[in-house]
Write an enzyme that holds these catalytic residues in place. Sequence first.
Site, PDB file in Angstrom:
ATOM      1  N   LYS A   1       0.828  -1.213   0.000  1.00 27.29           N
ATOM      2  CA  LYS A   1       0.000   0.000   0.000  1.00 27.29           C
ATOM      3  C   LYS A   1       0.859   1.258   0.000  1.00 27.29           C
ATOM      4  CE  LYS A   1      -4.369  -1.637   1.808  1.00 27.29           C
ATOM      5  NZ  LYS A   1      -5.411  -1.501   2.840  1.00 27.29           N
TER       6      LYS A   1
ATOM      7  N   LYS B   1      -6.269 -12.681  -8.259  1.00 26.85           N
ATOM      8  CA  LYS B   1      -7.544 -12.731  -7.538  1.00 26.85           C
ATOM      9  C   LYS B   1      -8.536 -11.703  -8.094  1.00 26.85           C
ATOM     10  CE  LYS B   1      -8.756 -11.857  -2.930  1.00 26.85           C
ATOM     11  NZ  LYS B   1      -8.468 -11.714  -1.503  1.00 26.85           N
TER      12      LYS B   1
ATOM     13  N   LYS C   1     -11.923  -5.904  -6.029  1.00 27.47           N
ATOM     14  CA  LYS C   1     -12.827  -4.773  -6.217  1.00 27.47           C
ATOM     15  C   LYS C   1     -12.071  -3.545  -6.703  1.00 27.47           C
ATOM     16  CE  LYS C   1     -13.054  -4.288  -1.172  1.00 27.47           C
ATOM     17  NZ  LYS C   1     -13.913  -4.204  -0.005  1.00 27.47           N
TER      18      LYS C   1
END
Length: 334
Positions: free
Chosen positions: A115, A197, A200
């Site tokens: 992040k 994966k 979203k």
Amino acid sequence: MIGDKKVLFSGMQATGNLTLGNYLGALQNWVKLSDEYECFYSVVDLHSITVRQDPAELRKRARMLLTLYIAAGLDPEKNCIYYQSHVSGHAELAWILNCFTYMGELNRMTQFKDKAAKHADNINAGLFTYPVLMAADILLYQADVVPVGIDQMQHLEITRDIAQRFNGIYGDVFTIPEAYVGKSGAKIMSLQNPEKKMSKSDENPNASIYLMDDPDTIIRKFKRAVTDSMAQIVYSNEQPGVKNLLDIYCACTGKTPDEAVREFDGKGYGDLKLAVGESVVSVLRPLQERYADLSKDKAYIDGIIKENAEKANYYATKTLRKVQKKVGFPERIR
Ligand code: TRP
């Protein structure tokens, strides 16, 4: 334990549009666990602001997520469904646990590294101590089990380490939580890159099925799903695209991969994609209908929000008072 039941805690962030992966991999599983455990399912809005958010958007999405929990089948009378920000104990315990967590431990967290790289202009201290807040979430309710995806395993490990360290100094204060493995939810991959994966935050809207996608969109995205040129429907790691389609099909129909492969014997990828798309539509349609009904009933949802925040606060305060006493804060005068 609450009564004769073990305690389960989990949470999701209300950022981005929830995908079929979130539903089949987590939510659907939460519903299955909700009879066996005393469950706390939080909308973790404190975590969300580690990345800059639009306030109105965050508020809207948080309510959507909370409503979706219920639409997915979690009974809000039995499961404690609430906003993390409505229970101040999360932040208070997180502060205390910050003082029992080492910089070196947090430095090793791969999610922080990812992040920080992604949000290089906003590497704030909250992003760094994110796992401590997560530890506070879990330990506040004395959770025995935590269903989490593989990407959160490292955070669960650090939670256990912090709890053990604290217990080592002050005695048995915290229950040491276990990851919920067992019959875990299906791991759903991107429709455009089956090595990745379904997420979203994927930039390609064709890669993910969103829970609010209409039937035409769902079918169209499946028709475009990436497969391979082997022209055979088998369940194998050699064919990740086909395998993912079969996984989705099985998760939606309850069939086993063997049964599914037999069913598609002699058929082509076009038939497979259409059948998978239809199975997804038949799972998402009732969910969307329940969601639409629930969102119309503002008073009902408001009532759930209020009652469950009170319930969560009750258990959170119990743990927090114990911890405050252990570390030496003065007793409250009543
Ligand atoms: N960090 C988790 C995620 O992004 C969400 C989360 C916050 C969570 N607190 C938690 C999950 C406690 C399980 C338990 O997926």
